[in-house]
Each structure stands twice: as C-alpha cells, then as structure tokens.
Write an enzyme that holds these catalytic residues in place. Structure first.
Site, PDB file in Angstrom:
ATOM      1  N   ARG A  53      -3.798  30.524 -20.546  1.00 49.63           N
ATOM      2  CA  ARG A  53      -3.050  30.955 -19.370  1.00 49.63           C
ATOM      3  C   ARG A  53      -2.371  29.713 -18.782  1.00 49.63           C
ATOM      4  O   ARG A  53      -2.610  28.599 -19.241  1.00 49.63           O
ATOM      5  CB  ARG A  53      -3.963  31.657 -18.343  1.00 49.63           C
ATOM      6  CG  ARG A  53      -5.348  31.136 -18.340  1.00 49.63           C
ATOM      7  CD  ARG A  53      -5.918  30.531 -17.111  1.00 49.63           C
ATOM      8  NE  ARG A  53      -5.047  30.139 -16.087  1.00 49.63           N
ATOM      9  CZ  ARG A  53      -4.742  28.865 -15.830  1.00 49.63           C
ATOM     10  NH1 ARG A  53      -5.219  27.864 -16.562  1.00 49.63           N
ATOM     11  NH2 ARG A  53      -3.931  28.550 -14.837  1.00 49.63           N
ATOM     12  N   ALA A  55       1.665  28.814 -17.138  1.00 47.38           N
ATOM     13  CA  ALA A  55       2.995  29.081 -17.700  1.00 47.38           C
ATOM     14  C   ALA A  55       3.338  28.237 -18.933  1.00 47.38           C
ATOM     15  O   ALA A  55       3.694  28.785 -19.989  1.00 47.38           O
ATOM     16  CB  ALA A  55       4.038  28.914 -16.598  1.00 47.38           C
ATOM     17  N   ARG A  90       2.807  38.953 -21.092  1.00 46.52           N
ATOM     18  CA  ARG A  90       2.702  38.693 -19.653  1.00 46.52           C
ATOM     19  C   ARG A  90       4.117  38.536 -19.094  1.00 46.52           C
ATOM     20  O   ARG A  90       4.931  37.814 -19.664  1.00 46.52           O
ATOM     21  CB  ARG A  90       1.864  37.431 -19.371  1.00 46.52           C
ATOM     22  CG  ARG A  90       0.387  37.626 -19.724  1.00 46.52           C
ATOM     23  CD  ARG A  90      -0.485  36.543 -19.135  1.00 46.52           C
ATOM     24  NE  ARG A  90      -0.652  36.705 -17.696  1.00 46.52           N
ATOM     25  CZ  ARG A  90      -1.199  35.770 -16.902  1.00 46.52           C
ATOM     26  NH1 ARG A  90      -1.583  34.617 -17.415  1.00 46.52           N
ATOM     27  NH2 ARG A  90      -1.345  35.978 -15.604  1.00 46.52           N
ATOM     28  N   GLN A 200      -9.352  30.822 -10.859  1.00 49.25           N
ATOM     29  CA  GLN A 200      -8.852  29.700 -11.673  1.00 49.25           C
ATOM     30  C   GLN A 200      -9.083  28.354 -10.976  1.00 49.25           C
ATOM     31  O   GLN A 200      -9.215  27.326 -11.645  1.00 49.25           O
ATOM     32  CB  GLN A 200      -7.353  29.853 -11.948  1.00 49.25           C
ATOM     33  CG  GLN A 200      -6.999  30.948 -12.937  1.00 49.25           C
ATOM     34  CD  GLN A 200      -6.623  32.236 -12.227  1.00 49.25           C
ATOM     35  OE1 GLN A 200      -7.148  32.529 -11.159  1.00 49.25           O
ATOM     36  NE2 GLN A 200      -5.745  33.006 -12.809  1.00 49.25           N
ATOM     37  N   ASP A 241       5.239  29.602 -11.995  1.00 50.99           N
ATOM     38  CA  ASP A 241       5.460  30.356 -13.230  1.00 50.99           C
ATOM     39  C   ASP A 241       6.927  30.660 -13.478  1.00 50.99           C
ATOM     40  O   ASP A 241       7.325  30.983 -14.590  1.00 50.99           O
ATOM     41  CB  ASP A 241       4.662  31.660 -13.188  1.00 50.99           C
ATOM     42  CG  ASP A 241       3.184  31.355 -13.288  1.00 50.99           C
ATOM     43  OD1 ASP A 241       2.597  30.975 -12.245  1.00 50.99           O
ATOM     44  OD2 ASP A 241       2.637  31.433 -14.394  1.00 50.99           O
ATOM     45  N   ASN A 251       4.374  31.951  -7.999  1.00 47.67           N
ATOM     46  CA  ASN A 251       3.128  31.302  -8.434  1.00 47.67           C
ATOM     47  C   ASN A 251       1.974  32.257  -8.139  1.00 47.67           C
ATOM     48  O   ASN A 251       2.177  33.364  -7.608  1.00 47.67           O
ATOM     49  CB  ASN A 251       2.941  29.948  -7.728  1.00 47.67           C
ATOM     50  CG  ASN A 251       1.851  29.110  -8.380  1.00 47.67           C
ATOM     51  OD1 ASN A 251       1.799  28.994  -9.604  1.00 47.67           O
ATOM     52  ND2 ASN A 251       0.948  28.551  -7.595  1.00 47.67           N
ATOM     53  N   LYS A 252       0.782  31.828  -8.484  1.00 50.03           N
ATOM     54  CA  LYS A 252      -0.409  32.658  -8.339  1.00 50.03           C
ATOM     55  C   LYS A 252      -0.497  33.281  -6.946  1.00 50.03           C
ATOM     56  O   LYS A 252      -0.191  32.639  -5.942  1.00 50.03           O
ATOM     57  CB  LYS A 252      -1.641  31.792  -8.626  1.00 50.03           C
ATOM     58  CG  LYS A 252      -2.978  32.470  -8.575  1.00 50.03           C
ATOM     59  CD  LYS A 252      -3.058  33.708  -9.412  1.00 50.03           C
ATOM     60  CE  LYS A 252      -2.668  33.518 -10.866  1.00 50.03           C
ATOM     61  NZ  LYS A 252      -2.513  34.814 -11.599  1.00 50.03           N
TER      62      LYS A 252
END
Ligand code: MRU
Length: 361
Positions: A53, A55, A90, A200, A241, A251-252
């Site tokens: 995982r 990017a 993804r 994460q 990402d 992003n996350k």
C-alpha cells in the site's frame, strides 16, 4: 530502509525477472514476512488486500505485475487486459495508472517477443526513480526542519497515515525529510496519528520510525488539534495519493481535519510527493479525485496482538450497527502551506506546480 538489521528496499525484483518480493504489510508490525509475487494476479491481490500500500509502492508493484503478465502472453490484447485488471485494484492513488501506462507504452514500443523484458526493465527504472525522488524530497524538506531547529531546538512534526519507506520504494515521502533531519543530528520528534480504521500510523509509521531510531509518540487521530492548540506541533508533514493541477491533495481519511486544525492554529501544513503523484488531467481535486470506499469491516473490526503474542481480530462496533469507510479525503489547496517534491518546494497551485514542472504535458 533498514529492516531486521539489513539495508534493503520495500520492493525487490528477482534476478531472474520472473518474480519480485514485497513485505506483507498486513502482518506488520507483528511479523516481518516477505511475499514472493510470481504473476499479475498475485500482484493485483497484494494491492487490493493492502499487503502492499502507499501510492508510490502501489505503482511500482503494478509495474512489476504488468511485466510478469507479459511473460504469460504479450499480444496487444493481453497487454490491455492485464493493464486494466491491475488498474482496477485501487482507485485513488494516481501512481497506479501512471506506472501502468508507462510500462504499457514501453512494452508496446517493441515486438511481442521482447515485451516482457522491456516491461521488466521499465519497472526497475520506475522503482529506481522512486527511490531517487524520495531521497531528493528529503533534501528539499530538510531546510524546513532545520529552520525550526535553529529557532527553537526540538522539532515536533505531526504526520498522518504511513508515507514512509513502506509506502514507497525507500525513504518515504513525508518521512524522507524526517529521516534526513534525524540523520543530520537534529532533535526531532514525531507525533504519529494512529490513522483509523486500518492504523497505518500506529502499526507502520511507528514501526518504521522505531527501526530508524527516530523519537516518536503515537496519538489518537483526534488528539492532533489539541496538540496544535498547545503549541506542541511545529509542522505537519503528510504524503498524498493524488495531487490535482490546482494543488488540491488527496490523502488518507482524516488528513483534511489536520489541515483545518493546522490552519486555525497557524501551524505550517506541508505535503510531500514525487512527480508520479501529480495528476495533470484533474483540474479540481475536490470535485474530481475518486475516493475509494473500503469494506465496513475495516471500521467494525481491528487487528492486533494479544499480550501473549497471539494474533487477534476484535469487533469494536456495536453488533448490527452499519459502518461506512471512505478511505481518503481531499484537502483544498488553500489549506496547504506548500508542496515538497523531488525538484524542490512550491506553492500548492497550478502556477507553483508548473514552475517546477515546465516540461509536464
Ligand atoms: O490506503 P493506503 O495505506 O494505501 O494510504 C496511504 C496514504 O494515504 C499515504 O499517505 C499516501 O499514499 C502517501 S505515500 C508516500
């Protein structure tokens, strides 16, 4: 990166061109296990299941996966089919489509008999360039941290998710300046957002920083705003990402809330990325960056380890309650202090990006 006393990378091509190895990130930090990937199906599964995982690493994995697919069949139709299967794994990280397109173009430029070898060489180039880009991000981000250190001694960074060497080929994006600062002898400490639902931060970033000897503290995702109000955060550094042409950054999930808190408290909010994360085709990130919706089970259940070392999965949400799991959010450019790239730092805007990348289409 150093893992188990060995200096390596997050993705290691086999010398035979028929397989590559990645760390299985679903087992970290409890177990360090390398996974050998021998075909495109296994590469797609590794990306979808988040064994790999982040990017840039998703992009590199897909690149090697496409090269492996060409060993099975190298016609134009086989190439297109393998590319679209890997691209569907993804949706948010643009590095995936970018790396696949690059390998496809390289492979298509030679006759079918030479395509697997040409694609493999391109995948190796992508991995090498990612490592070099991340190292350069470290060099361009370091002055930001040195300036804080010169002013006040200890530097407190807050980061979200894992934008470290596990998410790239090496060094990481947001972590590259942190490692550079630590290695240069700066007194640096990192607040690590736990990053629910998949943790994460607590599982991967904490593991990485610990392996490198960087002082850090894991915090609940909701603690960052409070720490910023107290003056305990000097700078927020995150990865991304996908960056839209206008400087909006995906992003996350939860990154946007950190940017809002940073804006309110006057804390600089910097985003680190290599060129492969810029999507020049997206003019407005808030409107057009696709946001991955992941399984509700990632919200309702957590994975961990019991005191005796037994792996455990635990339900943490009331039985019967539905859960939703948008995996990314978009932080508008107006909340981003600046971007750190392998070519230097710039404003989060089309003008800023074009100044650094005048050669981009
Ligand atoms: O869902 P993940 O774990 O792949 O999300 C990763 C992130 O959001 C990272 O911050 C991003 O990919 C930047 S990686 C250098």
């Amino acid at each position: 990166m150093r893992i188990g006393g060995e200096t390596t990378r997050s993705i290691v091509p086999g010398a035979d061109g028929a397989s590559f190895r990645v760390l299985d990130q679903t087992l970290l930090p409890w177990r360090v296990e390398w996974l050998t990937i021998r075909d495109a199906g296994a590469a797609a599964h590794a990306i979808r299941s988040m064994q790999v995982r982040g990017a840039p690493l998703i992009g590199a994995t897909a690149a090697f996966g496409l090269a492996l697919a060409l060993r099975e069949g190298a016609s134009d139709a086989a190439l297109a089919e393998a590319e679209s299967a890997l691209a569907a794994t993804r949706p948010t990280a643009v590095n995936l489509a970018w790396a696949l397109a690059r390998v496809r173009r390289a492979a298509a430029s030679v006759p079918p008999a030479d395509r697997a070898a040409r694609a493999w060489a391109e995948a190796i180039a992508i991995a090498d360039e990612d490592e070099a880009a991340c190292a350069a991000i470290g060099r361009h981000g370091l002055p930001l941290l040195s300036a804080i250190a010169a002013r006040k001694g200890r530097v407190n960074v807050l980061t979200h998710c894992n934008a470290g060497w596990l998410a790239t080929v090496d060094w990481g994006t947001a972590t590259a300046p942190i490692y550079a600062a630590h290695d240069a002898g700066l007194d640096i400490h990192v607040w690590v957002d736990e990053t629910r639902p998949r943790n994460q931060g607590g599982a991967l970033t904490a593991f990485e920083l610990g392996a490198h000897g960087v002082p850090h503290t894991v915090i609940a995702d909701n603690a960052g705003g409070h720490l910023m109000q107290r003056g305990a955060v000097d700078i927020v550094l995150v990865g991304t990402d996908r960056v839209a042409r206008n400087g909006d950054v995906a992003n996350k999930i939860g990154t946007y809330l950190k940017a809002l808190a940073a804006h309110d408290t006057g804390v600089p909010f910097w985003v680190a990325l290599p060129f492969s994360t810029i999507d020049w085709t997206v003019a407005d990130g808030l409107r057009d960056i696709p946001i991955e919706e992941r399984s509700a089970r990632e919200m309702t259940h957590v994975h961990g380890q019991a005191e005796d070392g037994t792996p455990m999965t635990l339900r943490v949400v009331a039985p019967g309650s539905p859960a939703a799991n948008p995996a990314f959010d978009v932080t508008p450019a107006r909340l981003v202090t600046g971007l750190i790239t392998e070519r230097g730092r710039c404003a989060a805007s089309e003008g800023g990006l074009r100044r650094l990348y005048p050669d981009a289409a």
